[in-house]
Design an enzyme around this catalytic site. Structure first.
Site, PDB file in Angstrom:
ATOM      1  CG  ASP A 103      13.267 -44.676 -17.786  1.00 31.74           C
ATOM      2  OD1 ASP A 103      13.301 -44.289 -16.602  1.00 31.74           O
ATOM      3  OD2 ASP A 103      14.278 -44.712 -18.510  1.00 31.74           O
ATOM      4  CG  LEU A 104      12.433 -38.210 -17.082  1.00 33.21           C
ATOM      5  CD1 LEU A 104      11.403 -37.547 -17.983  1.00 33.21           C
ATOM      6  CD2 LEU A 104      12.447 -37.508 -15.716  1.00 33.21           C
ATOM      7  CG  ASP A 105      16.830 -39.770 -16.103  1.00 34.43           C
ATOM      8  OD1 ASP A 105      16.631 -38.573 -16.361  1.00 34.43           O
ATOM      9  OD2 ASP A 105      16.870 -40.214 -14.946  1.00 34.43           O
ATOM     10  CB  THR A 121      18.519 -36.660 -18.190  1.00 33.15           C
ATOM     11  OG1 THR A 121      17.443 -37.575 -18.378  1.00 33.15           O
ATOM     12  CG2 THR A 121      17.994 -35.245 -18.203  1.00 33.15           C
ATOM     13  CE  LYS A 125      22.413 -45.443 -20.784  1.00 36.31           C
ATOM     14  NZ  LYS A 125      22.298 -45.686 -22.231  1.00 36.31           N
ATOM     15  CB  SER A 127      11.575 -41.851 -13.570  1.00 36.75           C
ATOM     16  OG  SER A 127      12.879 -41.417 -13.296  1.00 36.75           O
ATOM     17  CB  ALA A 128      15.198 -44.974 -10.687  1.00 37.87           C
ATOM     18  CE  LYS A 182      12.464 -47.713 -13.701  1.00 36.60           C
ATOM     19  NZ  LYS A 182      12.617 -46.736 -14.792  1.00 36.60           N
ATOM     20  CD  GLU A 225      13.117 -48.447 -18.119  1.00 33.05           C
ATOM     21  OE1 GLU A 225      14.238 -48.187 -18.588  1.00 33.05           O
ATOM     22  OE2 GLU A 225      12.747 -48.045 -17.017  1.00 33.05           O
ATOM     23  CG  ASP A 226      17.192 -45.558 -21.131  1.00 36.39           C
ATOM     24  OD1 ASP A 226      16.431 -45.653 -20.136  1.00 36.39           O
ATOM     25  OD2 ASP A 226      18.293 -44.981 -21.082  1.00 36.39           O
TER      26      ASP A 226
HETATM   27  C1  BG6 Z   1      17.366 -43.189 -13.493  1.00 40.24           C
HETATM   28  C2  BG6 Z   1      18.681 -43.132 -14.241  1.00 40.24           C
HETATM   29  O1  BG6 Z   1      16.355 -42.720 -14.316  1.00 40.24           O
HETATM   30  O2  BG6 Z   1      17.428 -42.380 -12.318  1.00 40.24           O
HETATM   31  C3  BG6 Z   1      19.829 -43.514 -13.325  1.00 40.24           C
HETATM   32  O3  BG6 Z   1      18.628 -44.025 -15.328  1.00 40.24           O
HETATM   33  C4  BG6 Z   1      19.800 -42.634 -12.081  1.00 40.24           C
HETATM   34  O4  BG6 Z   1      21.042 -43.360 -14.022  1.00 40.24           O
HETATM   35  C5  BG6 Z   1      18.446 -42.731 -11.394  1.00 40.24           C
HETATM   36  O5  BG6 Z   1      20.824 -43.026 -11.169  1.00 40.24           O
HETATM   37  C6  BG6 Z   1      18.343 -41.836 -10.167  1.00 40.24           C
HETATM   38  O6  BG6 Z   1      18.366 -40.496 -10.572  1.00 40.24           O
HETATM   39  P1  BG6 Z   1      18.492 -39.256  -9.616  1.00 40.24           P
HETATM   40  O7  BG6 Z   1      18.102 -38.099 -10.484  1.00 40.24           O
HETATM   41  O8  BG6 Z   1      17.551 -39.454  -8.471  1.00 40.24           O
HETATM   42  O9  BG6 Z   1      19.914 -39.204  -9.148  1.00 40.24           O
HETATM   43 MG    MG Z   2      16.281 -44.536 -18.418  1.00 39.86          MG
END
Ligand code: BG6
Ligand code: MG
Length: 227
Positions: free
Chosen positions: A21-23, A29, A57, A126-127, A157, A181-182
Protein backbone atom coordinates in the site's frame (compact mmCIF):
# COMPACT_ATOMS: atom_id res chain seq x y z
CA UNK A 1 27.47 -33.15 -16.15
CA UNK A 2 24.80 -31.11 -14.35
CA UNK A 3 25.73 -27.60 -13.27
CA UNK A 4 26.79 -27.42 -9.61
CA UNK A 5 24.02 -26.04 -7.38
CA UNK A 6 24.64 -22.40 -6.64
CA UNK A 7 23.00 -20.36 -3.92
CA UNK A 8 20.04 -18.47 -5.30
CA UNK A 9 18.45 -16.07 -2.82
CA UNK A 10 15.22 -16.05 -4.82
CA UNK A 11 14.73 -19.76 -4.17
CA UNK A 12 15.51 -19.38 -0.49
CA UNK A 13 12.43 -17.30 0.28
CA UNK A 14 9.01 -18.93 0.69
CA UNK A 15 7.38 -15.85 -0.86
CA UNK A 16 7.92 -14.42 -4.33
CA UNK A 17 6.35 -10.98 -4.20
CA UNK A 18 5.59 -8.07 -1.91
CA UNK A 19 2.58 -5.83 -2.48
CA UNK A 20 2.75 -2.41 -0.87
CA UNK A 21 0.00 0.00 0.00
CA UNK A 22 1.26 3.57 -0.49
CA UNK A 23 -0.45 6.12 1.80
CA UNK A 24 0.63 5.49 5.39
CA UNK A 25 3.02 2.64 4.53
CA UNK A 26 5.69 4.08 2.23
CA UNK A 27 4.87 7.76 2.67
CA UNK A 28 2.99 9.66 5.35
CA UNK A 29 0.31 10.98 3.00
CA UNK A 30 -2.42 9.60 5.31
CA UNK A 31 -1.84 12.83 7.27
CA UNK A 32 -2.44 14.95 4.14
CA UNK A 33 -5.66 13.07 3.34
CA UNK A 34 -6.85 13.71 6.90
CA UNK A 35 -5.98 17.44 6.71
CA UNK A 36 -7.77 17.93 3.40
CA UNK A 37 -10.92 16.01 4.43
CA UNK A 38 -11.02 17.90 7.74
CA UNK A 39 -10.82 21.21 5.89
CA UNK A 40 -13.74 20.16 3.69
CA UNK A 41 -15.84 18.99 6.66
CA UNK A 42 -15.09 22.21 8.53
CA UNK A 43 -16.23 24.25 5.53
CA UNK A 44 -19.45 22.24 5.54
CA UNK A 45 -19.93 23.11 9.23
CA UNK A 46 -18.83 19.99 11.12
CA UNK A 47 -15.74 18.11 12.27
CA UNK A 48 -14.65 14.50 12.69
CA UNK A 49 -12.14 12.78 14.93
CA UNK A 50 -8.87 11.01 14.25
CA UNK A 51 -10.61 7.80 15.33
CA UNK A 52 -13.26 8.31 12.64
CA UNK A 53 -10.45 9.04 10.19
CA UNK A 54 -9.14 5.46 10.70
CA UNK A 55 -12.24 4.27 8.82
CA UNK A 56 -11.25 6.36 5.78
CA UNK A 57 -7.84 4.75 5.33
CA UNK A 58 -7.70 2.51 2.27
CA UNK A 59 -11.16 3.62 1.14
CA UNK A 60 -11.45 5.35 -2.23
CA UNK A 61 -12.19 9.06 -2.61
CA UNK A 62 -15.93 8.97 -3.25
CA UNK A 63 -16.64 6.29 -0.62
CA UNK A 64 -14.59 8.34 1.90
CA UNK A 65 -16.64 11.45 1.14
CA UNK A 66 -19.91 9.53 1.51
CA UNK A 67 -18.80 8.34 4.96
CA UNK A 68 -17.78 11.87 6.00
CA UNK A 69 -21.07 13.39 4.81
CA UNK A 70 -22.88 10.71 6.82
CA UNK A 71 -20.96 11.73 9.96
CA UNK A 72 -22.03 15.34 9.36
CA UNK A 73 -25.62 14.26 8.77
CA UNK A 74 -25.55 15.79 5.28
CA UNK A 75 -27.09 14.49 2.08
CA UNK A 76 -25.72 15.62 -1.29
CA UNK A 77 -26.56 14.81 -4.89
CA UNK A 78 -24.11 12.83 -7.03
CA UNK A 79 -23.14 16.04 -8.85
CA UNK A 80 -22.44 17.86 -5.55
CA UNK A 81 -20.41 14.88 -4.33
CA UNK A 82 -18.21 15.10 -7.43
CA UNK A 83 -17.66 18.84 -6.84
CA UNK A 84 -16.76 18.32 -3.16
CA UNK A 85 -14.42 15.40 -3.93
CA UNK A 86 -12.65 17.50 -6.57
CA UNK A 87 -12.26 20.36 -4.10
CA UNK A 88 -10.68 18.07 -1.49
CA UNK A 89 -8.44 16.54 -4.14
CA UNK A 90 -7.16 19.95 -5.26
CA UNK A 91 -5.99 20.73 -1.70
CA UNK A 92 -4.51 17.25 -1.38
CA UNK A 93 -2.66 17.46 -4.72
CA UNK A 94 -1.22 20.82 -3.69
CA UNK A 95 0.24 19.12 -0.60
CA UNK A 96 1.67 16.10 -2.42
CA UNK A 97 3.12 18.26 -5.19
CA UNK A 98 5.30 19.85 -2.53
CA UNK A 99 6.62 16.46 -1.33
CA UNK A 100 10.35 15.78 -1.31
CA UNK A 101 12.20 12.42 -1.50
CA UNK A 102 13.09 12.70 2.21
CA UNK A 103 9.39 12.36 3.11
CA UNK A 104 9.58 8.61 2.48
CA UNK A 105 8.87 6.78 5.74
CA UNK A 106 11.87 5.27 7.55
CA UNK A 107 13.10 1.99 6.10
CA UNK A 108 10.89 2.08 2.97
CA UNK A 109 13.57 2.62 0.35
CA UNK A 110 15.97 0.22 2.08
CA UNK A 111 13.39 -2.58 2.21
CA UNK A 112 12.37 -2.08 -1.43
CA UNK A 113 16.03 -2.21 -2.47
CA UNK A 114 16.75 -5.30 -0.35
CA UNK A 115 13.75 -7.10 -1.84
CA UNK A 116 14.89 -6.28 -5.38
CA UNK A 117 18.39 -7.54 -4.62
CA UNK A 118 16.87 -10.79 -3.32
CA UNK A 119 14.91 -11.21 -6.57
CA UNK A 120 11.51 -10.64 -4.95
CA UNK A 121 8.96 -8.89 -7.15
CA UNK A 122 7.34 -5.66 -5.96
CA UNK A 123 3.97 -4.11 -6.79
CA UNK A 124 2.07 -1.12 -5.53
CA UNK A 125 -1.49 -1.85 -4.35
CA UNK A 126 -3.14 1.47 -3.59
CA UNK A 127 -6.66 2.88 -3.80
CA UNK A 128 -5.24 6.28 -4.75
CA UNK A 129 -5.60 7.90 -8.13
CA UNK A 130 -2.67 10.15 -7.24
CA UNK A 131 -0.02 7.46 -6.78
CA UNK A 132 2.01 8.51 -9.85
CA UNK A 133 2.53 12.05 -8.46
CA UNK A 134 3.71 10.67 -5.11
CA UNK A 135 6.06 8.06 -6.64
CA UNK A 136 7.53 10.73 -8.91
CA UNK A 137 8.04 13.31 -6.16
CA UNK A 138 9.67 10.73 -3.87
CA UNK A 139 11.66 9.15 -6.74
CA UNK A 140 10.48 5.64 -5.91
CA UNK A 141 8.78 4.71 -9.20
CA UNK A 142 11.74 2.69 -10.53
CA UNK A 143 11.62 0.28 -7.59
CA UNK A 144 8.22 -1.17 -8.58
CA UNK A 145 7.67 -3.97 -11.11
CA UNK A 146 3.94 -3.16 -11.33
CA UNK A 147 1.68 -0.33 -10.25
CA UNK A 148 -1.91 -1.07 -9.32
CA UNK A 149 -3.84 1.95 -8.09
CA UNK A 150 -7.28 3.54 -8.16
CA UNK A 151 -6.90 4.24 -11.88
CA UNK A 152 -6.48 0.53 -12.60
CA UNK A 153 -8.95 -1.09 -10.21
CA UNK A 154 -12.43 0.24 -9.38
CA UNK A 155 -13.31 -1.88 -6.33
CA UNK A 156 -12.37 -0.29 -3.02
CA UNK A 157 -10.57 -2.21 -0.26
CA UNK A 158 -11.63 -4.41 1.64
CA UNK A 159 -12.28 -5.95 -1.79
CA UNK A 160 -9.08 -7.86 -2.67
CA UNK A 161 -9.06 -6.77 -6.36
CA UNK A 162 -6.15 -4.33 -6.03
CA UNK A 163 -3.86 -7.03 -4.59
CA UNK A 164 -5.10 -9.84 -6.83
CA UNK A 165 -4.36 -7.65 -9.85
CA UNK A 166 -0.86 -7.04 -8.46
CA UNK A 167 -0.23 -10.78 -8.11
CA UNK A 168 -1.52 -11.34 -11.64
CA UNK A 169 0.75 -8.67 -13.13
CA UNK A 170 3.74 -10.14 -11.28
CA UNK A 171 2.83 -13.69 -12.42
CA UNK A 172 2.71 -15.09 -8.89
CA UNK A 173 0.02 -16.87 -6.88
CA UNK A 174 -1.73 -14.92 -4.10
CA UNK A 175 -0.33 -17.28 -1.45
CA UNK A 176 3.19 -16.38 -2.60
CA UNK A 177 2.57 -12.70 -1.78
CA UNK A 178 3.04 -10.56 1.31
CA UNK A 179 0.91 -7.42 1.62
CA UNK A 180 1.97 -4.34 3.62
CA UNK A 181 -0.95 -2.25 4.88
CA UNK A 182 -1.77 0.47 7.41
CA UNK A 183 -5.56 0.36 6.95
CA UNK A 184 -8.06 -2.04 8.52
CA UNK A 185 -9.78 -2.25 5.11
CA UNK A 186 -6.43 -2.99 3.46
CA UNK A 187 -5.51 -5.77 5.90
CA UNK A 188 -8.93 -7.29 5.22
CA UNK A 189 -8.34 -6.98 1.46
CA UNK A 190 -5.01 -8.83 1.68
CA UNK A 191 -6.48 -11.60 3.83
CA UNK A 192 -9.52 -11.89 1.52
CA UNK A 193 -7.05 -12.33 -1.35
CA UNK A 194 -5.41 -15.27 0.46
CA UNK A 195 -2.17 -13.40 1.20
CA UNK A 196 0.00 -12.92 4.27
CA UNK A 197 -0.39 -9.39 5.65
CA UNK A 198 2.04 -7.20 7.56
CA UNK A 199 0.17 -4.42 9.36
CA UNK A 200 1.81 -1.04 9.80
CA UNK A 201 0.36 0.45 12.99
CA UNK A 202 -0.91 -1.16 16.18
CA UNK A 203 -2.20 -4.64 17.02
CA UNK A 204 -5.30 -3.10 18.65
CA UNK A 205 -6.36 -1.61 15.30
CA UNK A 206 -4.93 -4.11 12.79
CA UNK A 207 -6.25 -7.24 14.50
CA UNK A 208 -6.30 -9.49 11.41
CA UNK A 209 -2.71 -8.91 10.29
CA UNK A 210 -0.20 -11.81 10.52
CA UNK A 211 2.44 -9.46 11.93
CA UNK A 212 2.16 -5.84 13.09
CA UNK A 213 5.08 -3.41 13.16
CA UNK A 214 5.28 0.34 13.65
CA UNK A 215 6.99 0.89 10.29
CA UNK A 216 8.91 -0.73 7.44
CA UNK A 217 12.20 0.03 9.25
CA UNK A 218 11.34 -2.95 11.50
CA UNK A 219 11.11 -5.36 8.55
CA UNK A 220 13.88 -7.62 7.27
CA UNK A 221 13.68 -10.40 4.70
CA UNK A 222 14.54 -12.86 7.50
CA UNK A 223 11.42 -11.75 9.43
CA UNK A 224 9.28 -12.12 6.32
CA UNK A 225 10.53 -15.67 5.76
CA UNK A 226 9.00 -16.66 9.12
CA UNK A 227 5.47 -15.54 8.21
C1 BG6 B 1 -5.89 5.45 -0.05
C2 BG6 B 1 -6.02 6.28 1.21
O1 BG6 B 1 -4.57 5.06 -0.19
O2 BG6 B 1 -6.27 6.22 -1.19
C3 BG6 B 1 -7.43 6.84 1.33
O3 BG6 B 1 -5.75 5.46 2.33
C4 BG6 B 1 -7.78 7.60 0.06
O4 BG6 B 1 -7.50 7.68 2.46
C5 BG6 B 1 -7.60 6.71 -1.16
O5 BG6 B 1 -9.12 8.07 0.11
C6 BG6 B 1 -7.89 7.44 -2.47
O6 BG6 B 1 -6.91 8.42 -2.68
P1 BG6 B 1 -6.95 9.53 -3.79
O7 BG6 B 1 -5.55 10.05 -3.82
O8 BG6 B 1 -7.35 8.88 -5.08
O9 BG6 B 1 -7.96 10.55 -3.36
MG1 MG C 1 -2.75 3.23 3.49
Amino acid sequence: MPEPTTFNSQLSTPFKACLFDLDGVIVDTAVYHYKAWKQLANELGFDFTEEQNEHLKGINRIKSLELILGWGGLQKSDAEIQVLATRKNEWYVEMINAMKPDEILAGSRELLEDLRTAGIKIALGSASKNSSIILKKTRLADLFDAIVDGNVVGESKPHPAVFLKGAELLHVNPEECIVFEDAVSGVQAGKAGGMKVVGIGTKEVLKDADLVVSGLHEITIEKLKKL
